[in-house]
Design a protein around this motif. Structure first.
Motif, PDB file in Angstrom:
ATOM      1  N   ARG A 108       0.836  -1.208   0.000  1.00 14.23           N
ATOM      2  CA  ARG A 108       0.000   0.000   0.000  1.00 14.23           C
ATOM      3  C   ARG A 108       0.869   1.255   0.000  1.00 14.23           C
ATOM      4  NH1 ARG A 108      -2.872   3.497   3.519  1.00 14.23           N
ATOM      5  NH2 ARG A 108      -4.876   4.067   2.616  1.00 14.23           N
ATOM      6  N   GLN A 109       1.871   1.262   0.878  1.00 16.69           N
ATOM      7  CA  GLN A 109       2.759   2.417   0.942  1.00 16.69           C
ATOM      8  C   GLN A 109       3.544   2.581  -0.354  1.00 16.69           C
ATOM      9  OE1 GLN A 109       2.442   0.079   3.293  1.00 16.69           O
ATOM     10  NE2 GLN A 109       2.470   0.963   5.325  1.00 16.69           N
ATOM     11  N   GLU A 110       4.025   1.481  -0.894  1.00 13.27           N
ATOM     12  CA  GLU A 110       4.778   1.531  -2.152  1.00 13.27           C
ATOM     13  C   GLU A 110       3.895   2.035  -3.290  1.00 13.27           C
ATOM     14  OE1 GLU A 110       7.954   1.178  -2.608  1.00 13.27           O
ATOM     15  OE2 GLU A 110       8.460   0.400  -0.635  1.00 13.27           O
ATOM     16  N   PHE A 111       2.653   1.568  -3.318  1.00  9.47           N
ATOM     17  CA  PHE A 111       1.746   1.994  -4.376  1.00  9.47           C
ATOM     18  C   PHE A 111       1.499   3.501  -4.282  1.00  9.47           C
ATOM     19  CE2 PHE A 111      -2.438   2.818  -6.201  1.00  9.47           C
ATOM     20  CZ  PHE A 111      -2.258   2.287  -7.469  1.00  9.47           C
ATOM     21  N   LEU A 112       1.278   3.981  -3.058  1.00  7.52           N
ATOM     22  CA  LEU A 112       1.054   5.414  -2.876  1.00  7.52           C
ATOM     23  C   LEU A 112       2.284   6.217  -3.282  1.00  7.52           C
ATOM     24  CD1 LEU A 112      -0.914   5.395   0.497  1.00  7.52           C
ATOM     25  CD2 LEU A 112      -1.821   5.810  -1.805  1.00  7.52           C
ATOM     26  N   LEU A 113       3.460   5.673  -2.989  1.00  8.95           N
ATOM     27  CA  LEU A 113       4.701   6.355  -3.330  1.00  8.95           C
ATOM     28  C   LEU A 113       4.952   6.335  -4.839  1.00  8.95           C
ATOM     29  CD1 LEU A 113       7.329   7.712  -2.272  1.00  8.95           C
ATOM     30  CD2 LEU A 113       8.319   5.435  -2.185  1.00  8.95           C
ATOM     31  N   LEU A 114       4.801   5.169  -5.447  1.00  7.73           N
ATOM     32  CA  LEU A 114       5.106   5.015  -6.869  1.00  7.73           C
ATOM     33  C   LEU A 114       3.931   5.394  -7.770  1.00  7.73           C
ATOM     34  CD1 LEU A 114       7.007   1.641  -6.595  1.00  7.73           C
ATOM     35  CD2 LEU A 114       8.014   3.887  -6.960  1.00  7.73           C
ATOM     36  N   GLY A 115       2.715   5.233  -7.257  1.00 10.75           N
ATOM     37  CA  GLY A 115       1.540   5.678  -7.981  1.00 10.75           C
ATOM     38  C   GLY A 115       1.049   4.785  -9.100  1.00 10.75           C
ATOM     39  N   SER A 116       1.632   3.598  -9.260  1.00  9.27           N
ATOM     40  CA  SER A 116       1.169   2.752 -10.355  1.00  9.27           C
ATOM     41  C   SER A 116       1.593   1.300 -10.150  1.00  9.27           C
ATOM     42  CB  SER A 116       1.734   3.233 -11.685  1.00  9.27           C
ATOM     43  OG  SER A 116       3.133   3.033 -11.711  1.00  9.27           O
ATOM     44  N   ILE A 117       0.826   0.406 -10.757  1.00  5.12           N
ATOM     45  CA  ILE A 117       1.194  -1.012 -10.725  1.00  5.12           C
ATOM     46  C   ILE A 117       2.495  -1.243 -11.491  1.00  5.12           C
ATOM     47  CG2 ILE A 117       0.517  -3.336 -11.459  1.00  5.12           C
ATOM     48  CD1 ILE A 117      -2.321  -2.652 -10.618  1.00  5.12           C
ATOM     49  N   PRO A 118       2.700  -0.621 -12.661  1.00  2.74           N
ATOM     50  CA  PRO A 118       3.990  -0.816 -13.335  1.00  2.74           C
ATOM     51  C   PRO A 118       5.180  -0.399 -12.458  1.00  2.74           C
ATOM     52  CG  PRO A 118       2.414   0.057 -14.891  1.00  2.74           C
ATOM     53  CD  PRO A 118       1.760   0.113 -13.530  1.00  2.74           C
ATOM     54  N   GLY A 119       5.009   0.629 -11.655  1.00  2.00           N
ATOM     55  CA  GLY A 119       6.074   1.029 -10.740  1.00  2.00           C
ATOM     56  C   GLY A 119       6.343  -0.034  -9.692  1.00  2.00           C
ATOM     57  N   LEU A 120       5.270  -0.647  -9.175  1.00  2.00           N
ATOM     58  CA  LEU A 120       5.426  -1.743  -8.212  1.00  2.00           C
ATOM     59  C   LEU A 120       6.127  -2.937  -8.853  1.00  2.00           C
ATOM     60  CD1 LEU A 120       1.972  -1.793  -6.394  1.00  2.00           C
ATOM     61  CD2 LEU A 120       4.175  -1.193  -5.395  1.00  2.00           C
ATOM     62  N   ILE A 121       5.738  -3.247 -10.084  1.00  2.00           N
ATOM     63  CA  ILE A 121       6.351  -4.364 -10.804  1.00  2.00           C
ATOM     64  C   ILE A 121       7.853  -4.130 -10.966  1.00  2.00           C
ATOM     65  CG2 ILE A 121       6.494  -5.500 -13.068  1.00  2.00           C
ATOM     66  CD1 ILE A 121       3.406  -5.255 -13.197  1.00  2.00           C
ATOM     67  N   GLU A 122       8.215  -2.926 -11.350  1.00  2.00           N
ATOM     68  CA  GLU A 122       9.635  -2.608 -11.520  1.00  2.00           C
ATOM     69  C   GLU A 122      10.401  -2.761 -10.206  1.00  2.00           C
ATOM     70  OE1 GLU A 122      12.487   1.114 -12.860  1.00  2.00           O
ATOM     71  OE2 GLU A 122      10.348   1.225 -13.253  1.00  2.00           O
ATOM     72  N   LYS A 123       9.841  -2.239  -9.135  1.00  2.00           N
ATOM     73  CA  LYS A 123      10.502  -2.329  -7.832  1.00  2.00           C
ATOM     74  C   LYS A 123      10.615  -3.788  -7.376  1.00  2.00           C
ATOM     75  CE  LYS A 123      10.563  -0.370  -3.280  1.00  2.00           C
ATOM     76  NZ  LYS A 123      11.363   0.791  -3.059  1.00  2.00           N
ATOM     77  N   LEU A 124       9.567  -4.561  -7.582  1.00  2.00           N
ATOM     78  CA  LEU A 124       9.580  -5.958  -7.187  1.00  2.00           C
ATOM     79  C   LEU A 124      10.584  -6.755  -8.018  1.00  2.00           C
ATOM     80  CD1 LEU A 124       8.329  -7.820  -5.150  1.00  2.00           C
ATOM     81  CD2 LEU A 124       6.361  -8.079  -6.637  1.00  2.00           C
ATOM     82  N   ASN A 125      10.670  -6.473  -9.306  1.00  2.00           N
ATOM     83  CA  ASN A 125      11.675  -7.136 -10.147  1.00  2.00           C
ATOM     84  C   ASN A 125      13.085  -6.825  -9.656  1.00  2.00           C
ATOM     85  OD1 ASN A 125      10.712  -8.835 -12.306  1.00  2.00           O
ATOM     86  ND2 ASN A 125       9.666  -7.042 -13.098  1.00  2.00           N
ATOM     87  N   ASP A 126      13.321  -5.583  -9.263  1.00  2.00           N
ATOM     88  CA  ASP A 126      14.637  -5.210  -8.714  1.00  2.00           C
ATOM     89  C   ASP A 126      14.937  -6.013  -7.454  1.00  2.00           C
ATOM     90  OD1 ASP A 126      14.955  -3.376 -10.754  1.00  2.00           O
ATOM     91  OD2 ASP A 126      14.444  -1.632  -9.506  1.00  2.00           O
ATOM     92  N   ARG A 127      13.940  -6.135  -6.584  1.00  2.00           N
ATOM     93  CA  ARG A 127      14.131  -6.887  -5.340  1.00  2.00           C
ATOM     94  C   ARG A 127      14.414  -8.362  -5.638  1.00  2.00           C
ATOM     95  NH1 ARG A 127      11.980  -6.773   0.321  1.00  2.00           N
ATOM     96  NH2 ARG A 127      11.796  -8.946   0.936  1.00  2.00           N
ATOM     97  N   LEU A 128      13.662  -8.934  -6.564  1.00  2.00           N
ATOM     98  CA  LEU A 128      13.825 -10.354  -6.881  1.00  2.00           C
ATOM     99  C   LEU A 128      15.157 -10.642  -7.565  1.00  2.00           C
ATOM    100  CD1 LEU A 128      10.169 -11.142  -7.886  1.00  2.00           C
ATOM    101  CD2 LEU A 128      11.395 -12.005  -5.877  1.00  2.00           C
TER     102      LEU A 128
END
Length: 70
Positions: free
Chosen positions: A6-26
């Motif tokens: 939730r916090q990440e979504f609010l910060l990044l503002g989009s699902i593609p942004g979450l996907i990018e961040k999650l790919n970096d983590r993985l």
């Protein structure tokens, strides 16, 4: 560290942004089953079935390797 989507979504503002961040983590934590599962769900939400399938397969592979350790 736990996922705070939730916090990440609010910060990044989009699902593609979450996907990018999650790919970096993985990339740094490829055995993170929860991360792969979340990534698969995010890809499904974006209509990217093939990428979702790959992510879910990675989650399953991580699950199998964990089972073999015990």
């Amino acid at each position: 560290a736990p996922y705070k989507l939730r916090q990440e979504f609010l910060l990044l503002g989009s699902i593609p942004g979450l996907i990018e961040k999650l790919n970096d983590r993985l990339a740094n934590h490829p055995d993170d089953r929860t991360g792969w599962t979340l990534l698969g769900k995010l890809y499904l939400a974006q209509g990217q079935a093939e990428l979702a399938k790959y992510a879910f397969q990675q989650a399953h592979i991580g699950s199998s390797s964990e089972d073999n350790k015990n």
